[in-house]
Motif scaffolding. Sequence first.
Motif, PDB file in Angstrom:
ATOM      1  N   TRP A   1       1.085  -0.942   0.132  1.00 25.28           N
ATOM      2  CA  TRP A   1      -0.075   0.178  -0.116  1.00 25.28           C
ATOM      3  C   TRP A   1       0.854   1.187  -0.031  1.00 25.28           C
ATOM      4  CZ3 TRP A   1      -4.609   0.339  -1.549  1.00 25.28           C
ATOM      5  CH2 TRP A   1      -5.583  -0.661  -1.549  1.00 25.28           C
TER       6      TRP A   1
ATOM      7  N   TYR B   1       0.761   4.360  -3.016  1.00 24.90           N
ATOM      8  CA  TYR B   1       0.389   5.676  -3.003  1.00 24.90           C
ATOM      9  C   TYR B   1       1.678   6.320  -3.410  1.00 24.90           C
ATOM     10  CZ  TYR B   1      -3.943   4.609  -0.724  1.00 24.90           C
ATOM     11  OH  TYR B   1      -5.038   4.080  -0.093  1.00 24.90           O
TER      12      TYR B   1
ATOM     13  N   PHE C   1      -7.187   6.482  -5.821  1.00 24.92           N
ATOM     14  CA  PHE C   1      -8.450   6.099  -6.148  1.00 24.92           C
ATOM     15  C   PHE C   1      -9.333   7.199  -6.625  1.00 24.92           C
ATOM     16  CE2 PHE C   1      -7.053   3.103  -2.935  1.00 24.92           C
ATOM     17  CZ  PHE C   1      -7.214   1.938  -3.697  1.00 24.92           C
TER      18      PHE C   1
ATOM     19  N   ASP D   1     -12.297   6.865  10.155  1.00 22.52           N
ATOM     20  CA  ASP D   1     -12.154   6.434   8.981  1.00 22.52           C
ATOM     21  C   ASP D   1     -11.142   5.400   8.908  1.00 22.52           C
ATOM     22  OD1 ASP D   1     -11.694   5.807   6.175  1.00 22.52           O
ATOM     23  OD2 ASP D   1     -11.905   7.701   5.736  1.00 22.52           O
TER      24      ASP D   1
ATOM     25  N   GLY E   1      -8.385   2.934   7.451  1.00 28.95           N
ATOM     26  CA  GLY E   1      -7.850   2.752   6.273  1.00 28.95           C
ATOM     27  C   GLY E   1      -8.423   3.762   5.256  1.00 28.95           C
ATOM     28  N   CYS E   2      -8.071   5.057   5.697  1.00 31.43           N
ATOM     29  CA  CYS E   2      -8.523   6.449   4.997  1.00 31.43           C
ATOM     30  C   CYS E   2      -7.878   6.583   3.754  1.00 31.43           C
ATOM     31  CB  CYS E   2      -8.505   7.706   5.943  1.00 31.43           C
ATOM     32  SG  CYS E   2      -7.102   7.831   6.395  1.00 31.43           S
ATOM     33  N   GLY E   3      -6.836   5.974   3.548  1.00 28.87           N
ATOM     34  CA  GLY E   3      -6.205   6.182   2.225  1.00 28.87           C
ATOM     35  C   GLY E   3      -5.554   7.639   2.204  1.00 28.87           C
TER      36      GLY E   3
ATOM     37  N   PHE F   1     -13.119  10.013   2.114  1.00 29.18           N
ATOM     38  CA  PHE F   1     -14.017   9.769   2.950  1.00 29.18           C
ATOM     39  C   PHE F   1     -13.969  10.845   4.126  1.00 29.18           C
ATOM     40  CE2 PHE F   1     -14.891   5.803   0.503  1.00 29.18           C
ATOM     41  CZ  PHE F   1     -16.134   6.089   0.258  1.00 29.18           C
TER      42      PHE F   1
ATOM     43  N   ASP G   1      -4.440   4.981   8.543  1.00 30.23           N
ATOM     44  CA  ASP G   1      -4.036   4.333   7.861  1.00 30.23           C
ATOM     45  C   ASP G   1      -2.663   3.820   7.967  1.00 30.23           C
ATOM     46  OD1 ASP G   1      -4.928   4.146   4.449  1.00 30.23           O
ATOM     47  OD2 ASP G   1      -3.102   3.512   4.945  1.00 30.23           O
ATOM     48  N   TYR G   2      -2.209   2.687   7.517  1.00 33.62           N
ATOM     49  CA  TYR G   2      -0.884   2.204   7.995  1.00 33.62           C
ATOM     50  C   TYR G   2       0.194   2.602   6.926  1.00 33.62           C
ATOM     51  CZ  TYR G   2      -1.523  -2.513   5.825  1.00 33.62           C
ATOM     52  OH  TYR G   2      -1.994  -3.602   4.928  1.00 33.62           O
ATOM     53  N   ALA G   3      -0.300   3.373   5.893  1.00 27.74           N
ATOM     54  CA  ALA G   3       0.705   3.544   4.694  1.00 27.74           C
ATOM     55  C   ALA G   3       1.131   4.856   4.812  1.00 27.74           C
ATOM     56  CB  ALA G   3       0.158   3.429   3.335  1.00 27.74           C
TER      57      ALA G   3
ATOM     58  N   VAL H   1      -1.356   4.726  11.982  1.00 30.21           N
ATOM     59  CA  VAL H   1      -1.394   3.491  12.909  1.00 30.21           C
ATOM     60  C   VAL H   1      -0.741   2.168  12.231  1.00 30.21           C
ATOM     61  CG1 VAL H   1      -3.404   4.332  14.177  1.00 30.21           C
ATOM     62  CG2 VAL H   1      -3.391   2.700  11.977  1.00 30.21           C
TER      63      VAL H   1
HETATM   64  C1  LIG Z   1      -8.922   0.199  -0.829  1.00 33.78           C
HETATM   65  S1  LIG Z   1      -8.036   1.264   0.192  1.00 33.78           S
HETATM   66  C2  LIG Z   1      -9.196   2.417   0.557  1.00 33.78           C
HETATM   67  C3  LIG Z   1      -8.955   4.004   0.615  1.00 33.78           C
HETATM   68  C4  LIG Z   1      -9.700   5.062   1.204  1.00 33.78           C
HETATM   69  N1  LIG Z   1     -10.636   4.511   2.144  1.00 33.78           N
HETATM   70  C5  LIG Z   1     -10.780   5.413  -0.238  1.00 33.78           C
HETATM   71  O1  LIG Z   1     -11.787   4.733  -0.196  1.00 33.78           O
HETATM   72  O2  LIG Z   1      -9.989   5.754  -1.064  1.00 33.78           O
HETATM   73  C6  LIG Z   1      -7.696   0.358   1.580  1.00 33.78           C
HETATM   74  C7  LIG Z   1      -6.684   1.168   2.373  1.00 33.78           C
HETATM   75  O3  LIG Z   1      -6.817   0.684   3.662  1.00 33.78           O
HETATM   76  C8  LIG Z   1      -5.415   0.780   4.566  1.00 33.78           C
HETATM   77  N2  LIG Z   1      -5.151  -0.603   5.237  1.00 33.78           N
HETATM   78  C9  LIG Z   1      -5.142  -1.633   4.762  1.00 33.78           C
HETATM   79  N3  LIG Z   1      -4.860  -2.661   5.749  1.00 33.78           N
HETATM   80  C10 LIG Z   1      -4.631  -1.656   6.915  1.00 33.78           C
HETATM   81  C11 LIG Z   1      -4.427  -1.998   8.305  1.00 33.78           C
HETATM   82  N4  LIG Z   1      -4.296  -3.311   8.602  1.00 33.78           N
HETATM   83  N5  LIG Z   1      -3.941  -1.002   9.003  1.00 33.78           N
HETATM   84  C12 LIG Z   1      -4.342   0.270   8.383  1.00 33.78           C
HETATM   85  N6  LIG Z   1      -4.811   0.478   7.483  1.00 33.78           N
HETATM   86  C13 LIG Z   1      -4.852  -0.300   6.460  1.00 33.78           C
HETATM   87  C14 LIG Z   1      -4.273   0.867   3.128  1.00 33.78           C
HETATM   88  O4  LIG Z   1      -3.158   1.358   3.215  1.00 33.78           O
HETATM   89  C15 LIG Z   1      -5.263   1.573   1.985  1.00 33.78           C
HETATM   90  O5  LIG Z   1      -5.084   2.745   2.093  1.00 33.78           O
END
Ligand SMILES: C[S@@+](CC[C@H](N)C(=O)[O-])C[C@H]1O[C@@H](n2cnc3c(N)ncnc32)[C@H](O)[C@@H]1O
Length: 218
Positions: free
Chosen positions: A9, A13, A19, A45, A47-49, A53, A68-70, A95
């Motif tokens: 991930w 980015y 997205f 939110d 996994g906010c990317g 949202f 988000d962890y990225a 996180v």
């Molecule tokens: C499909 S993307 C969705 C991003 C955003 N919510 C959107 O709709 O544009 C999934 C996101 O979840 C984050 N993610 C996945 N697993 C995670 C975890 N264990 N802890 C934190 N973030 C996580 C990824 O880094 C990625 O940014």
Amino acid sequence: MGYVTQDEWDSHYGAGRSFRPLDDSEHELLRELVPSPPGGGHALDVGCGLGEFARHLAATGYTVDGVDYAPSAITLALAEPTSSQPAGKAQLWFVALWNPRYVQASPLLTDIKAELDRLKPDMKRVSSARQGLMDELSDRLAASPEFDDVILLEGRHQVRQTVEQYIGVWRSVNDVRVQLGEEKFERFLDYARQRIGDAETVETTYLTRAWAARRAAL
Ligand SMILES: C[S@@+](CC[C@H](N)C(=O)[O-])C[C@H]1O[C@@H](n2cnc3c(N)ncnc32)[C@H](O)[C@@H]1O
């Protein structure tokens, strides 16, 4: 896409991929489905990317924590222009969660792992590389002007597995399997079974660490 790991991930980015933004009908639908409560609500939110949202929710009156962890996602999310939105109150958090097996807690598991070194002394473990990264993560977050309120939680817990479950976990460790080759890998599993002997279960200690760091307002 099919990403699984944090690195994947982060690279996604980091390479400028994202997205598509919400369109007008989606904004409208969200306003209908999740209107902010009177006085504003608090939203998380996960996994906010890039925060699409989170920004929508902030614009409708929520106080939002996005996690988000990225790290690249958090950095880019904060750089996104918000001027077209009403003043929001989004806060972004980095996180990460890491829960490796804590082999040192068990002489049996320590001995089984030592067999790997005997079979392949120059084994390169993905988990060891990650261990180094995780050991210095708290210091790196604390030293970075981009984050404050660094929180580290750590705990251990025991998991009791049947012998086949325990062997199954090793079977899923691809880096070991590939580096040993099928024949040595099976020898390694035989050694593990033989060391476990008549025991019906194997107790493994897991060490779980969770980091959270709030993105500083720069
Ligand atoms: C499909 S993307 C969705 C991003 C955003 N919510 C959107 O709709 O544009 C999934 C996101 O979840 C984050 N993610 C996945 N697993 C995670 C975890 N264990 N802890 C934190 N973030 C996580 C990824 O880094 C990625 O940014």
